[in-house]
Design an enzyme around this catalytic site. Structure first.
Site, PDB file in Angstrom:
ATOM      1  N   GLY A  94      24.138  31.158  53.689  1.00  0.00           N
ATOM      2  CA  GLY A  94      24.883  31.486  54.767  1.00  0.00           C
ATOM      3  C   GLY A  94      24.197  32.718  55.247  1.00  0.00           C
TER       4      GLY A  94
ATOM      5  N   ARG B 151      20.135  25.932  53.085  1.00  0.00           N
ATOM      6  CA  ARG B 151      20.600  25.697  52.133  1.00  0.00           C
ATOM      7  C   ARG B 151      19.560  24.614  51.472  1.00  0.00           C
ATOM      8  NH1 ARG B 151      25.469  28.569  51.720  1.00  0.00           N
ATOM      9  NH2 ARG B 151      26.789  28.540  53.881  1.00  0.00           N
TER      10      ARG B 151
ATOM     11  N   ASP C 263      25.343  33.491  46.048  1.00  0.00           N
ATOM     12  CA  ASP C 263      25.276  32.984  44.797  1.00  0.00           C
ATOM     13  C   ASP C 263      24.699  31.667  44.449  1.00  0.00           C
ATOM     14  OD1 ASP C 263      27.377  31.499  46.087  1.00  0.00           O
ATOM     15  OD2 ASP C 263      28.739  31.209  44.011  1.00  0.00           O
TER      16      ASP C 263
ATOM     17  N   THR D 241      26.173  38.190  51.552  1.00  0.00           N
ATOM     18  CA  THR D 241      26.834  37.006  51.938  1.00  0.00           C
ATOM     19  C   THR D 241      28.314  37.819  52.193  1.00  0.00           C
ATOM     20  OG1 THR D 241      28.413  35.519  50.936  1.00  0.00           O
ATOM     21  CG2 THR D 241      27.501  37.231  49.524  1.00  0.00           C
TER      22      THR D 241
ATOM     23  N   ASP E  17      31.026  36.723  51.693  1.00  0.00           N
ATOM     24  CA  ASP E  17      32.196  36.397  50.484  1.00  0.00           C
ATOM     25  C   ASP E  17      32.490  37.518  49.849  1.00  0.00           C
ATOM     26  OD1 ASP E  17      31.955  34.050  52.114  1.00  0.00           O
ATOM     27  OD2 ASP E  17      30.951  33.000  50.538  1.00  0.00           O
TER      28      ASP E  17
ATOM     29  N   ASP F 236      31.555  37.870  46.965  1.00  0.00           N
ATOM     30  CA  ASP F 236      31.914  37.071  45.497  1.00  0.00           C
ATOM     31  C   ASP F 236      30.719  37.305  44.368  1.00  0.00           C
ATOM     32  OD1 ASP F 236      29.958  35.671  46.870  1.00  0.00           O
ATOM     33  OD2 ASP F 236      31.197  33.593  46.449  1.00  0.00           O
TER      34      ASP F 236
ATOM     35  N   ARG G 299      34.853  31.376  51.086  1.00  0.00           N
ATOM     36  CA  ARG G 299      34.615  30.112  50.127  1.00  0.00           C
ATOM     37  C   ARG G 299      35.681  30.326  49.048  1.00  0.00           C
ATOM     38  NH1 ARG G 299      30.025  27.185  49.616  1.00  0.00           N
ATOM     39  NH2 ARG G 299      28.923  28.316  50.726  1.00  0.00           N
TER      40      ARG G 299
HETATM   41  O1  F6P Z   1      29.164  31.631  52.054  1.00  0.00           O
HETATM   42  C1  F6P Z   1      29.531  32.214  53.300  1.00  0.00           C
HETATM   43  C2  F6P Z   1      30.316  31.016  54.067  1.00  0.00           C
HETATM   44  O2  F6P Z   1      30.619  31.351  55.028  1.00  0.00           O
HETATM   45  C3  F6P Z   1      31.590  30.673  53.308  1.00  0.00           C
HETATM   46  O3  F6P Z   1      32.576  31.833  53.503  1.00  0.00           O
HETATM   47  C4  F6P Z   1      31.922  29.477  53.913  1.00  0.00           C
HETATM   48  O4  F6P Z   1      32.669  28.661  53.052  1.00  0.00           O
HETATM   49  C5  F6P Z   1      30.427  28.640  53.861  1.00  0.00           C
HETATM   50  O5  F6P Z   1      29.517  29.751  53.889  1.00  0.00           O
HETATM   51  C6  F6P Z   1      30.441  27.876  55.311  1.00  0.00           C
HETATM   52  O6  F6P Z   1      29.218  27.205  54.961  1.00  0.00           O
HETATM   53  P1  F6P Z   1      28.539  26.564  56.228  1.00  0.00           P
HETATM   54  O7  F6P Z   1      28.005  27.558  57.302  1.00  0.00           O
HETATM   55  O8  F6P Z   1      27.248  25.704  55.427  1.00  0.00           O
HETATM   56  O9  F6P Z   1      29.529  25.708  56.748  1.00  0.00           O
END
Ligand code: F6P
Length: 327
Positions: free
Chosen positions: A15, A76, A107, A130, A132, A134, A176
Site C-alpha cells: 500500500g 502487491r 510487513d 505504511t 499502519d 505496525d 489493518r
Molecule cells: O496497509 C495499508 C492499508 O491501507 C491498510 O490499512 C488496509 O487494511 C489495506 O492497506 C488496504 O489495502 P488495499 O489498498 O489493497 O485495499
C-alpha cells in the site's frame, strides 16, 4: 565501509503511504552524494521481475518531496510470492549489475524481502513505509503521521454534523490488524470511545459507555473503530448498538483510502529523509537483511524478520488517556 556498492535499486511495494516519495528522493540523492548509481524499479516487485528499471538522477526526483503516493508506483505482487518469480528478479538484478536493493514498504513487502534475501545473495535494506505503523524496530513508520492528520481533519468535520444533529457517529479508520491510527485519531479527535483489535471489548460495554455519556448530557458522540476490530466493522457495530438503543440517531463513516492519500506531513517528510539516507549509508557499511528505523530519536537497524515477526504493542498510556478523556 563496503566499497563494492556501486549501483543500488529502489522500489516501493504494498500500500502506498504519504512520504514514500520523500524516501525515494533521499535514497537517490544520498546515492549521488556517495557516487552510487540509483535505479528506480517501477511497480514494486513486479517491476523487478519484468525489469522495469530506469536510472534516477538527482533531478529526476525534483519536486516529489511534497507529493503523496509513490512516483515509482506500487503493487502487491503475487508472482514474487513464488520461487520462480524471485529467481527471475535475482537474475535481472545480476544482469544489470545491481549491488543492493532498497525496499520501501510494510510487513507484506518485508516478508518478500526477507525470503528473497535468504534465497539469493544480494544485500537488502528495508525502509518502513505504511500508514499502519505496525512494524517493530521503529517508533513510527512513514505515512502514519500523515494518515492520522487526514483522519483527524475528517473527524473534526464529522463532529460539526454530530453536534448539530445530536448524533452518534461510528467512524472507521484503517490500520489493518493494528489500532495505532484509531487511538491517535481518538485522542486528537476527542472521541467518546475507541475500539481497537488489541483490546477486547464487548458491545454491552460499548452501549453502557454511550448510555453513561448520554446521561452526562453528552449530546453527540464519536466512536472510532479500527478496521481490524474484533467486534466487526463500523456498520456491523452500529447496527448492533442501534438495535438496543433507539434514543439517539446513529450514522457511520468509513474513511478508507482517503487516509492513504495527500501530501506528507512535516514529520513524515523528515522521517522519510532520515531513513532514506540511513538506508544507503547502511548498505555502504555492509549492512543487509535489516530494516532501518528510529527509536527514541536514534537510528536503529533491526533484522527484517524481527521487524515483521515481533509484536508492536500499542502505547498503553495513549490507550489509557484516550479512555480517560472520552468521558
Ligand atoms: O496497509 C495499508 C492499508 O491501507 C491498510 O490499512 C488496509 O487494511 C489495506 O492497506 C488496504 O489495502 P488495499 O489498498 O489493497 O485495499
Amino acid at each position: 565501509m563496503n566499497k563494492d556498492i556501486r549501483k543500488i535499486a529502489v522500489l516501493t511495494s504494498g500500500g502506498d503511504a504519504p512520504g514514500m516519495n520523500a524516501a525515494i528522493r533521499a535514497v537517490v540523492r544520498t546515492g549521488r552524494f556517495y557516487e552510487i548509481e540509483v535505479i528506480g524499479v517501477q511497480l514494486g516487485y513486479d517491476g523487478l521481475i519484468d525489469k522495469q528499471f530506469r536510472v534516477l538522477d538527482a533531478r529526476s526526483v525534483a519536486n516529489i518531496l511534497s507529493r503523496g503516493g509513490t512516483f515509482l508506483k506500487s503493487a502487491r505482487s503475487d508472482r514474487f510470492r513464488t520461487q520462480e518469480g524471485r529467481k527471475q528478479a535475482f537474475e535481472n538484478i545480476q544482469s544489470e549489475q545491481i549491488d543492493a536493493l532498497v525496499v520501501i514498504g510494510g510487513d507484506g513487502s518485508f516478508t518478500g524481502a526477507d525470503i528473497f534475501s535468504r534465497e539469493h545473495d544480494v544485500p537488502v535494506i528495508g525502509i518502513p513505509g505504511t500508514i499502519d505503523n505496525d512494524l517493530a524496530g521503529t517508533d513510527f513508520t512513514i505515512g502514519f503521521d500523515s494518515a492520522c492528520n487526514t483522519a483527524v481533519e475528517a473527524i473534526d468535520k464529522i463532529r460539526d454534523t454530530a453536534s448539530s444533529h445530536q448524533r452518534v457517529f461510528f467512524i472507521e479508520v484503517m490500520g489493518r490488524d493494528a489500532g495505532f491510527i484509531a487511538v491517535n485519531a481518538a485522542i486528537s479527535g476527542g472521541a467518546g470511545a475507541v475500539i481497537v483489535p488489541e483490546h477486547e471489548w464487548t458491545i454491552e460495554q460499548l452501549i453502557e459507555k454511550l448510555q453513561v455519556a448520554a446521561q452526562n448530557k453528552k449530546s453527540s458522540n464519536l466512536v472510532i473503530v479500527a478496521e481490524g476490530s474484533h467486534l466487526g466493522n463500523a456498520f456491523k457495530i452500529a447496527k448492533k448498538v442501534q438495535k438496543q438503543i433507539d434514543y439517539f440517531d446513529i450514522r457511520v463513516t468509513v474513511l478508507g483510502h482517503l487516509q492513504r492519500g495527500g501530501a506528507p506531513s512535516n514529520l513524515d517528510r523528515v522521517l522519510a529523509s532520515r531513513l532514506g539516507v540511513a538506508a544507503v549509508e547502511g548498505l555502504k557499511e555492509g549492512k543487509s537483511k535489516v530494516m532501518v528505523g528510529i527509536i527514541n530519536q536514534q537510528l536503529v537497524y533491526t533484522p527484517i524478520h524481527e521487524a515483521i515477526k515481533l509484536e508492536k504493542p500499542l502505547i498503553d498510556e495513549e490507550f489509557r488517556i484516550a479512555r480517560i478523556l472520552s468521558t
